[in-house]
Design a protein around this motif. Structure first.
Motif, PDB file in Angstrom:
ATOM      1  N   PHE A  90       2.530  30.424 -47.993  1.00 37.68           N
ATOM      2  CA  PHE A  90       3.822  31.088 -47.964  1.00 37.68           C
ATOM      3  C   PHE A  90       4.630  30.577 -46.784  1.00 37.68           C
ATOM      4  CE2 PHE A  90       7.023  34.059 -48.718  1.00 37.68           C
ATOM      5  CZ  PHE A  90       7.308  34.803 -47.586  1.00 37.68           C
ATOM      6  N   GLY A  91       5.865  30.196 -47.066  1.00 35.60           N
ATOM      7  CA  GLY A  91       6.754  29.803 -45.993  1.00 35.60           C
ATOM      8  C   GLY A  91       7.211  28.365 -46.071  1.00 35.60           C
ATOM      9  N   ALA A  92       6.622  27.557 -46.916  1.00 36.02           N
ATOM     10  CA  ALA A  92       7.031  26.162 -47.016  1.00 36.02           C
ATOM     11  C   ALA A  92       8.163  26.016 -48.011  1.00 36.02           C
ATOM     12  CB  ALA A  92       5.848  25.287 -47.451  1.00 36.02           C
ATOM     13  N   GLU A  93       9.269  25.436 -47.563  1.00 34.41           N
ATOM     14  CA  GLU A  93      10.429  25.275 -48.429  1.00 34.41           C
ATOM     15  C   GLU A  93      10.077  24.451 -49.672  1.00 34.41           C
ATOM     16  OE1 GLU A  93      13.252  26.666 -48.132  1.00 34.41           O
ATOM     17  OE2 GLU A  93      14.605  25.552 -49.423  1.00 34.41           O
ATOM     18  N   GLU A  94       9.160  23.483 -49.509  1.00 37.82           N
ATOM     19  CA  GLU A  94       8.808  22.618 -50.627  1.00 37.82           C
ATOM     20  C   GLU A  94       8.117  23.363 -51.769  1.00 37.82           C
ATOM     21  OE1 GLU A  94       9.513  20.257 -47.055  1.00 37.82           O
ATOM     22  OE2 GLU A  94       8.321  22.021 -47.485  1.00 37.82           O
ATOM     23  N   ARG A  95       7.652  24.592 -51.527  1.00 36.96           N
ATOM     24  CA  ARG A  95       6.965  25.348 -52.572  1.00 36.96           C
ATOM     25  C   ARG A  95       7.933  26.140 -53.441  1.00 36.96           C
ATOM     26  NH1 ARG A  95       1.482  26.062 -52.276  1.00 36.96           N
ATOM     27  NH2 ARG A  95       0.452  25.112 -50.504  1.00 36.96           N
ATOM     28  N   ALA A  96       9.223  26.019 -53.190  1.00 33.91           N
ATOM     29  CA  ALA A  96      10.191  26.792 -53.964  1.00 33.91           C
ATOM     30  C   ALA A  96      10.131  26.405 -55.433  1.00 33.91           C
ATOM     31  CB  ALA A  96      11.595  26.563 -53.419  1.00 33.91           C
ATOM     32  N   ALA A  97       9.911  27.405 -56.295  1.00 37.28           N
ATOM     33  CA  ALA A  97       9.888  27.156 -57.730  1.00 37.28           C
ATOM     34  C   ALA A  97      11.294  27.200 -58.299  1.00 37.28           C
ATOM     35  CB  ALA A  97       9.001  28.193 -58.422  1.00 37.28           C
ATOM     36  N   SER A  98      12.146  28.009 -57.705  1.00 36.07           N
ATOM     37  CA  SER A  98      13.540  28.127 -58.118  1.00 36.07           C
ATOM     38  C   SER A  98      14.305  28.788 -56.980  1.00 36.07           C
ATOM     39  CB  SER A  98      13.653  28.953 -59.405  1.00 36.07           C
ATOM     40  OG  SER A  98      13.141  30.260 -59.203  1.00 36.07           O
ATOM     41  N   HIS A  99      15.560  29.118 -57.240  1.00 29.28           N
ATOM     42  CA  HIS A  99      16.391  29.774 -56.234  1.00 29.28           C
ATOM     43  C   HIS A  99      17.197  30.898 -56.890  1.00 29.28           C
ATOM     44  CE1 HIS A  99      15.569  25.869 -54.348  1.00 29.28           C
ATOM     45  NE2 HIS A  99      15.815  26.454 -53.197  1.00 29.28           N
ATOM     46  N   ILE A 100      17.548  31.893 -56.084  1.00 28.25           N
ATOM     47  CA  ILE A 100      18.465  32.939 -56.508  1.00 28.25           C
ATOM     48  C   ILE A 100      19.630  32.952 -55.525  1.00 28.25           C
ATOM     49  CG2 ILE A 100      18.787  35.416 -56.892  1.00 28.25           C
ATOM     50  CD1 ILE A 100      15.881  35.624 -57.672  1.00 28.25           C
ATOM     51  N   ALA A 101      20.846  32.953 -56.061  1.00 28.98           N
ATOM     52  CA  ALA A 101      22.033  32.897 -55.206  1.00 28.98           C
ATOM     53  C   ALA A 101      22.527  34.309 -54.890  1.00 28.98           C
ATOM     54  CB  ALA A 101      23.141  32.094 -55.897  1.00 28.98           C
ATOM     55  N   PHE A 102      22.846  34.543 -53.615  1.00 28.04           N
ATOM     56  CA  PHE A 102      23.315  35.842 -53.150  1.00 28.04           C
ATOM     57  C   PHE A 102      24.651  35.699 -52.430  1.00 28.04           C
ATOM     58  CE2 PHE A 102      18.722  36.328 -53.376  1.00 28.04           C
ATOM     59  CZ  PHE A 102      18.556  37.597 -53.906  1.00 28.04           C
ATOM     60  N   ASP A 103      25.435  36.752 -52.474  1.00 26.60           N
ATOM     61  CA  ASP A 103      26.664  36.798 -51.699  1.00 26.60           C
ATOM     62  C   ASP A 103      26.303  36.872 -50.210  1.00 26.60           C
ATOM     63  OD1 ASP A 103      29.668  37.422 -51.442  1.00 26.60           O
ATOM     64  OD2 ASP A 103      28.722  39.085 -50.368  1.00 26.60           O
ATOM     65  N   PRO A 104      26.858  36.009 -49.365  1.00 29.37           N
ATOM     66  CA  PRO A 104      26.475  35.990 -47.950  1.00 29.37           C
ATOM     67  C   PRO A 104      26.767  37.296 -47.218  1.00 29.37           C
ATOM     68  CG  PRO A 104      28.358  34.541 -48.358  1.00 29.37           C
ATOM     69  CD  PRO A 104      27.814  34.936 -49.681  1.00 29.37           C
ATOM     70  N   ALA A 105      27.858  37.978 -47.571  1.00 33.08           N
ATOM     71  CA  ALA A 105      28.170  39.253 -46.924  1.00 33.08           C
ATOM     72  C   ALA A 105      27.101  40.290 -47.259  1.00 33.08           C
ATOM     73  CB  ALA A 105      29.553  39.739 -47.366  1.00 33.08           C
ATOM     74  N   TRP A 106      26.626  40.290 -48.502  1.00 31.70           N
ATOM     75  CA  TRP A 106      25.559  41.215 -48.894  1.00 31.70           C
ATOM     76  C   TRP A 106      24.277  40.907 -48.140  1.00 31.70           C
ATOM     77  CZ3 TRP A 106      20.744  40.743 -51.178  1.00 31.70           C
ATOM     78  CH2 TRP A 106      20.183  41.909 -51.666  1.00 31.70           C
ATOM     79  N   LEU A 107      23.946  39.623 -47.995  1.00 27.86           N
ATOM     80  CA  LEU A 107      22.739  39.247 -47.264  1.00 27.86           C
ATOM     81  C   LEU A 107      22.802  39.696 -45.815  1.00 27.86           C
ATOM     82  CD1 LEU A 107      21.740  35.648 -48.448  1.00 27.86           C
ATOM     83  CD2 LEU A 107      20.536  37.802 -48.863  1.00 27.86           C
ATOM     84  N   ARG A 108      23.987  39.604 -45.194  1.00 29.00           N
ATOM     85  CA  ARG A 108      24.110  40.028 -43.796  1.00 29.00           C
ATOM     86  C   ARG A 108      23.865  41.521 -43.646  1.00 29.00           C
ATOM     87  NH1 ARG A 108      28.347  36.134 -43.780  1.00 29.00           N
ATOM     88  NH2 ARG A 108      29.913  37.726 -44.255  1.00 29.00           N
ATOM     89  N   ARG A 109      24.202  42.288 -44.663  1.00 33.84           N
ATOM     90  CA  ARG A 109      23.945  43.735 -44.603  1.00 33.84           C
ATOM     91  C   ARG A 109      22.456  44.038 -44.783  1.00 33.84           C
ATOM     92  NH1 ARG A 109      28.563  43.916 -48.009  1.00 33.84           N
ATOM     93  NH2 ARG A 109      27.256  44.408 -49.825  1.00 33.84           N
ATOM     94  N   VAL A 110      21.786  43.211 -45.555  1.00 29.60           N
ATOM     95  CA  VAL A 110      20.388  43.479 -45.891  1.00 29.60           C
ATOM     96  C   VAL A 110      19.427  42.915 -44.847  1.00 29.60           C
ATOM     97  CG1 VAL A 110      18.569  42.965 -47.567  1.00 29.60           C
ATOM     98  CG2 VAL A 110      20.831  43.647 -48.357  1.00 29.60           C
ATOM     99  N   ALA A 111      19.673  41.688 -44.404  1.00 30.58           N
ATOM    100  CA  ALA A 111      18.782  41.005 -43.467  1.00 30.58           C
ATOM    101  C   ALA A 111      19.510  40.748 -42.153  1.00 30.58           C
ATOM    102  CB  ALA A 111      18.285  39.686 -44.075  1.00 30.58           C
ATOM    103  N   ARG A 112      18.811  40.913 -41.066  1.00 34.78           N
ATOM    104  CA  ARG A 112      19.436  40.785 -39.757  1.00 34.78           C
ATOM    105  C   ARG A 112      19.585  39.338 -39.298  1.00 34.78           C
ATOM    106  NH1 ARG A 112      16.942  45.540 -35.874  1.00 34.78           N
ATOM    107  NH2 ARG A 112      17.428  47.329 -37.211  1.00 34.78           N
ATOM    108  N   GLY A 113      18.669  38.490 -39.740  1.00 35.31           N
ATOM    109  CA  GLY A 113      18.641  37.134 -39.211  1.00 35.31           C
ATOM    110  C   GLY A 113      19.331  36.119 -40.100  1.00 35.31           C
ATOM    111  N   SER A 114      19.010  34.854 -39.844  1.00 31.85           N
ATOM    112  CA  SER A 114      19.595  33.750 -40.583  1.00 31.85           C
ATOM    113  C   SER A 114      19.049  33.702 -42.004  1.00 31.85           C
ATOM    114  CB  SER A 114      19.276  32.431 -39.870  1.00 31.85           C
ATOM    115  OG  SER A 114      19.564  31.330 -40.699  1.00 31.85           O
ATOM    116  N   PRO A 115      19.897  33.374 -42.985  1.00 33.08           N
ATOM    117  CA  PRO A 115      19.408  33.225 -44.358  1.00 33.08           C
ATOM    118  C   PRO A 115      18.404  32.095 -44.520  1.00 33.08           C
ATOM    119  CG  PRO A 115      21.709  32.530 -44.175  1.00 33.08           C
ATOM    120  CD  PRO A 115      21.360  33.213 -42.891  1.00 33.08           C
ATOM    121  N   ASP A 116      18.320  31.197 -43.547  1.00 38.75           N
ATOM    122  CA  ASP A 116      17.342  30.111 -43.609  1.00 38.75           C
ATOM    123  C   ASP A 116      15.905  30.629 -43.549  1.00 38.75           C
ATOM    124  OD1 ASP A 116      19.303  28.119 -43.721  1.00 38.75           O
ATOM    125  OD2 ASP A 116      19.491  28.089 -41.548  1.00 38.75           O
TER     126      ASP A 116
END
Length: 216
Positions: free
Chosen positions: A96-122
């Motif tokens: 868990f944690g390796a970017e290369e293991r990504a099977a797919s992606h889900i796109a989120f609104d950045p403003a919503w992510l800032r409300r949900v998570a405190r840190g960087s989306p990276d």
């Protein structure tokens, strides 16, 4: 050809900005020779998505210049793509944690992510819940958003993905700062908990900040 253009573009940016290979490698969390090997030897053949994104932001250029696909869906314009990893909460060590293991992606609104998570989306990833030990809060098959930037150094009461004895688990954590210990339990009373665990015995991978599931 596209990979060669991306390497040439990065080399040009490095020369124009007076940067060095080792410094940029450290910027993206890689070994000091990583960027030089990518440019000079073509290893890796292309940049991982996270590395490419960090470098593009640092130089203030479009990711396409560094090898991103030009055919991104218009619906994802302005959205943040979070990797959906092909791993469950009971996966083995190192899974868990390796970017290369990504099977797919889900796109989120950045403003919503800032409300949900405190840190960087990276530092955000999505994984599946495996099993019913956290029911009814989390069900088997739920998708959870995990903030890997909100882990050991900021550990507090809440639900976390932990690595314990070479396995990933999702559990509720209650911190006892005075005793330097934590209580780990499942929300499902059918499963036993671990009271008064030594902090050194667990490895917090990330805090669970959101969950999604299919209804019906």
């Amino acid at each position: 050809m596209a990979d060669e253009k991306a390497r040439a573009a990065l080399q040009r940016l490095i020369e124009e900005k007076g940067e060095d290979y080792a410094g940029l490698s450290r910027l993206i969390g890689r070994n000091p020779a990583y960027v030089q090997q990518y440019i000079k030897r073509g290893s890796p053949r292309r940049l991982a998505e996270r590395d490419r994104r960090l470098l593009a932001r640092y130089f203030g250029v479009d990711e396409v210049l560094l090898g991103a696909p030009e055919t991104a869906a218009p619906a994802e314009a302005g959205l943040v793509r979070v990797p959906q990893l092909d791993v469950g909460a009971s996966a083995g060590a190192g899974a868990f944690g390796a970017e290369e293991r990504a099977a797919s992606h889900i796109a989120f609104d950045p403003a919503w992510l800032r409300r949900v998570a405190r840190g960087s989306p990276d530092f955000l990833s999505i994984i599946r819940v495996a099993g019913d030990s956290m029911a009814p809060t989390l069900a088997d098959g739920d998708e959870i958003l995990v903030d890997r930037g909100d882990a050991a150094t900021r550990l507090r009461d809440g639900i976390y993905v932990l690595r314990i004895d070479d396995a990933l688990v999702v559990k509720r954590v209650a911190l006892n700062p005075a005793a330097r210990s934590v209580s780990i339990r499942s929300d499902n009373p059918a499963y036993p908990g671990w009271p008064d665990c030594d902090l050194a015995a667990i490895e917090p991978v990330g805090r669970v900040v959101w969950a999604g599931r299919r209804i019906g």
